[in-house]
Design an enzyme around this catalytic site. Structure first.
Site, PDB file in Angstrom:
ATOM      1  N   SER A 112       0.866  -1.510   0.434  1.00 24.99           N
ATOM      2  CA  SER A 112       0.140   0.284  -0.032  1.00 24.99           C
ATOM      3  C   SER A 112       1.023   1.552  -0.244  1.00 24.99           C
ATOM      4  O   SER A 112       1.883   1.154   0.482  1.00 24.99           O
ATOM      5  CB  SER A 112      -1.037   0.064   1.572  1.00 24.99           C
ATOM      6  OG  SER A 112      -0.503  -0.104   2.531  1.00 24.99           O
ATOM      7  N   GLN A 114       1.577   4.374   2.090  1.00 24.83           N
ATOM      8  CA  GLN A 114       1.279   4.578   3.110  1.00 24.83           C
ATOM      9  C   GLN A 114       2.507   5.276   3.950  1.00 24.83           C
ATOM     10  O   GLN A 114       3.171   5.823   3.130  1.00 24.83           O
ATOM     11  CB  GLN A 114       1.565   2.987   3.513  1.00 24.83           C
ATOM     12  CG  GLN A 114       3.542   3.047   3.394  1.00 24.83           C
ATOM     13  CD  GLN A 114       3.030   1.270   4.186  1.00 24.83           C
ATOM     14  OE1 GLN A 114       4.208   0.443   4.875  1.00 24.83           O
ATOM     15  NE2 GLN A 114       2.760   0.090   3.182  1.00 24.83           N
ATOM     16  N   HIS A 116       4.093   6.470   7.798  1.00 23.05           N
ATOM     17  CA  HIS A 116       4.205   5.523   9.300  1.00 23.05           C
ATOM     18  C   HIS A 116       4.527   7.106  10.335  1.00 23.05           C
ATOM     19  O   HIS A 116       4.986   7.887  10.126  1.00 23.05           O
ATOM     20  CB  HIS A 116       5.909   4.791   9.920  1.00 23.05           C
ATOM     21  CG  HIS A 116       6.180   4.060   8.956  1.00 23.05           C
ATOM     22  ND1 HIS A 116       4.857   3.054   8.708  1.00 23.05           N
ATOM     23  CD2 HIS A 116       5.880   3.582   8.050  1.00 23.05           C
ATOM     24  CE1 HIS A 116       5.086   1.701   7.876  1.00 23.05           C
ATOM     25  NE2 HIS A 116       6.350   2.544   7.044  1.00 23.05           N
ATOM     26  N   LYS A 139       7.770   4.118  13.692  1.00 21.07           N
ATOM     27  CA  LYS A 139       8.053   3.618  12.788  1.00 21.07           C
ATOM     28  C   LYS A 139       9.338   4.061  11.864  1.00 21.07           C
ATOM     29  O   LYS A 139       9.223   4.220  10.558  1.00 21.07           O
ATOM     30  CB  LYS A 139       7.158   2.477  12.191  1.00 21.07           C
ATOM     31  CG  LYS A 139       7.513   1.377  12.053  1.00 21.07           C
ATOM     32  CD  LYS A 139       6.201   0.407  10.903  1.00 21.07           C
ATOM     33  CE  LYS A 139       6.855  -0.283  10.367  1.00 21.07           C
ATOM     34  NZ  LYS A 139       5.641  -1.137   9.516  1.00 21.07           N
ATOM     35  N   GLU A 141      12.229   3.066   9.114  1.00 22.37           N
ATOM     36  CA  GLU A 141      12.505   2.422   8.349  1.00 22.37           C
ATOM     37  C   GLU A 141      13.664   2.710   7.580  1.00 22.37           C
ATOM     38  O   GLU A 141      13.827   3.744   7.254  1.00 22.37           O
ATOM     39  CB  GLU A 141      10.816   1.600   8.205  1.00 22.37           C
ATOM     40  CG  GLU A 141      10.975   2.502   6.824  1.00 22.37           C
ATOM     41  CD  GLU A 141       9.229   1.297   6.988  1.00 22.37           C
ATOM     42  OE1 GLU A 141       9.040   0.805   7.546  1.00 22.37           O
ATOM     43  OE2 GLU A 141       9.176   1.376   5.592  1.00 22.37           O
ATOM     44  N   HIS A 279       5.216   6.303   0.876  1.00 18.96           N
ATOM     45  CA  HIS A 279       6.294   5.353   0.781  1.00 18.96           C
ATOM     46  C   HIS A 279       5.337   4.150  -0.090  1.00 18.96           C
ATOM     47  O   HIS A 279       4.484   4.185   0.714  1.00 18.96           O
ATOM     48  CB  HIS A 279       7.509   4.987   1.541  1.00 18.96           C
ATOM     49  CG  HIS A 279       7.564   4.443   2.718  1.00 18.96           C
ATOM     50  ND1 HIS A 279       6.515   5.052   3.403  1.00 18.96           N
ATOM     51  CD2 HIS A 279       7.288   3.232   2.574  1.00 18.96           C
ATOM     52  CE1 HIS A 279       6.840   3.878   4.619  1.00 18.96           C
ATOM     53  NE2 HIS A 279       6.717   3.165   3.846  1.00 18.96           N
ATOM     54  N   ARG A 298      -2.370   3.455   5.754  1.00 18.29           N
ATOM     55  CA  ARG A 298      -2.767   3.855   4.469  1.00 18.29           C
ATOM     56  C   ARG A 298      -3.767   4.392   3.101  1.00 18.29           C
ATOM     57  O   ARG A 298      -4.136   4.668   4.212  1.00 18.29           O
ATOM     58  CB  ARG A 298      -3.265   2.860   3.881  1.00 18.29           C
ATOM     59  CG  ARG A 298      -1.612   1.282   4.636  1.00 18.29           C
ATOM     60  CD  ARG A 298      -2.705  -0.240   4.619  1.00 18.29           C
ATOM     61  NE  ARG A 298      -1.864  -1.207   5.543  1.00 18.29           N
ATOM     62  CZ  ARG A 298      -1.863  -1.369   6.549  1.00 18.29           C
ATOM     63  NH1 ARG A 298      -2.575  -0.847   7.278  1.00 18.29           N
ATOM     64  NH2 ARG A 298      -1.314  -2.894   6.376  1.00 18.29           N
ATOM     65  N   LYS A 304      -6.704  -3.421   2.630  1.00 16.32           N
ATOM     66  CA  LYS A 304      -7.096  -3.207   3.963  1.00 16.32           C
ATOM     67  C   LYS A 304      -7.295  -1.612   4.309  1.00 16.32           C
ATOM     68  O   LYS A 304      -8.328  -0.978   3.093  1.00 16.32           O
ATOM     69  CB  LYS A 304      -5.066  -3.000   3.957  1.00 16.32           C
ATOM     70  CG  LYS A 304      -4.751  -4.895   4.092  1.00 16.32           C
ATOM     71  CD  LYS A 304      -3.486  -4.167   4.926  1.00 16.32           C
ATOM     72  CE  LYS A 304      -2.820  -6.021   5.171  1.00 16.32           C
ATOM     73  NZ  LYS A 304      -1.662  -5.789   5.167  1.00 16.32           N
TER      74      LYS A 304
END
Length: 420
Positions: A112, A114, A116, A139, A141, A279, A298, A304
């Protein structure tokens, strides 16, 4: 008072790890995640099942267990009873839990679109919707490519966005000419806040458009690109958009891909993502490391839960191509990838036949995963065999060396060394 890790605890602990079978994962034996999970747990690979992520760490959505400590002894519960294995500074900063979550990803189709949340937003979202946002942590990453790895990441430059609006009339049809003209008329001289406001306005307009409108426009886009492909070579981004349309027909994420940088990592290159940066991973296999969280907001390319309003309001709207990390050599066989986040760093070690490499003692914990080959791990006078699929927890202040008579590829996640 400084607490040293007792010598008897300075040994490697083998972990049995969890797998996630999200539908974007690679099927059965095509998936590195499936192969490593099978070697790690002894579970048989189901050929028709997608294997998306191997989780190595303490997050409750995919815990790791200590091998040889009874079936249900989680790494999280063991660490909370033995916090000294984390080292003083880690406990002081993050408490008695691992601050990072380590993963292997096998991506067959796009994840997706999305972002964070940062810590403040994560706390608010978790409080409001704990069933959707499972924890209250941020989050940040990093993805380190094992194979060629493709992603959408961050917004394209203002210059490129203007070209997109001229070349993709379908976007203008969705957002209206007023929003499109605002982008075409703005310039960097107007200042960052003005540019951000204009970008936020057009992106929000696009992501919030009604489904019927989006579906109709994507069909037009698809037909136009298929016709144009007869007379010219489509751009990489146009080819990607047609691929995304096959994976997620009629999804607003298909057309919004034009707003993002299309990034292709070669094996050994890494990409990092701060909080509130948009991203979507698209294809390939990677090692991923992040702060211990599973919070995802998302807005496209997904069946989802979507939270378009939250996503559009939380983004930084920073523009330009992301930084690609090549890693810094530590020795002839090991490279270190240092993102600008305290929680983690990742080392990649590739040992040819007969070689060895040493990982000096550090003041925080480490997790190692062996992805290829077999060899030996030495801690003090202890030597043990390691091989593909082995995941090992190393307490703080533990010096480890690895050797191999074949070939050995492994990755290490640890707390960012600039913290110590």
């Amino acid at each position: 008072m400084e607490v040293q890790v007792p010598e008897k605890q300075k040994r490697l602990r083998r972990l049995r790890c969890s797998v996630q079978n999200y539908d974007w994962g690679r099927l059965g034996s095509e998936s590195t995640v499936a192969r490593l999970f099978s070697m790690n747990s002894g579970a048989e690979v189901q050929l028709d099942k997608p294997y998306a992520e191997l989780w190595m760490g303490t997050h409750e959505s995919g815990p790791s267990f200590l091998i040889g400590e009874g079936k249900s002894r989680t790494l999280k519960s063991w660490i909370s009873e033995n916090p000294n294995v984390l080292g003083d500074e880690v406990v002081e900063k993050w408490g008695s839990d691992l601050p990072f979550l380590f993963k292997v990803l096998s991506v067959a189709k796009a994840l997706s679109i999305q972002a964070h949340p940062d810590k403040e937003l994560a706390r608010a979202l978790h409080k409001l919707q704990p069933h959707v946002y499972k924890d209250d942590n941020h989050k940040p990453e990093m993805a380190l490519a094992i194979t060629e790895f493709q992603a959408l990441c961050g917004f394209v430059s203002l210059e490129e966005l203007k070209i997109v609006l001229k070349d993709v009339p379908e976007i203008v049809e969705v957002v209206g000419s007023a929003d499109a003209n605002q982008v075409l008329d703005v310039s960097e001289e107007d200042g960052k806040e003005k540019v951000k406001s204009v970008l936020q306005s057009i992106f929000t307009q696009l992501m919030s458009a009604n489904k019927e409108m989006v579906s109709k426009v994507i069909t037009k886009l698809k037909i136009r690109l298929q016709m144009e492909s007869q007379v010219r070579q489509l751009t990489d981004k146009e080819q990607l958009v047609l691929r995304l349309e096959k994976q997620y027909p009629g999804d607003v994420g298909v057309i919004s891909a034009f707003f993002f940088n299309y990034v292709k990592l070669n094996p050994g290159e890494a990409l990092y993502l701060g909080a509130n940066e948009p991203h979507a991973y698209l294809y390939g296999e990677c090692i991923e490391c992040m702060a211990t969280s599973d919070n995802v907001v998302r807005a496209g390319l997904t069946p989802k839960h979507r939270d378009v309003q939250t996503l559009c309001s939380m983004l930084t709207y920073k523009q330009g191509f992301p930084e690609i990390l090549q890693g810094v050599p530590l020795n002839p066989y090991t490279r270190r990838y240092l993102p600008p986040f305290d929680e983690f760093e990742v080392d990649c070690c590739s040992l040819p036949k007969g070689a060895s490499a040493m990982f000096p003692a550090v003041e925080g914990p480490s997790i190692f995963v062996v992805t290829v080959g077999e060899g030996t791990a030495h801690v003090g006078a202890c030597e043990e065999q390691v091989g593909e699929g082995d995941v090992l927890f190393a307490p703080a202040d533990t010096e480890i060396s690895f050797g191999t008579s074949t070939q050995l590829n492994l990755y290490r996640a640890g707390v960012n060394s600039r913290l110590f």
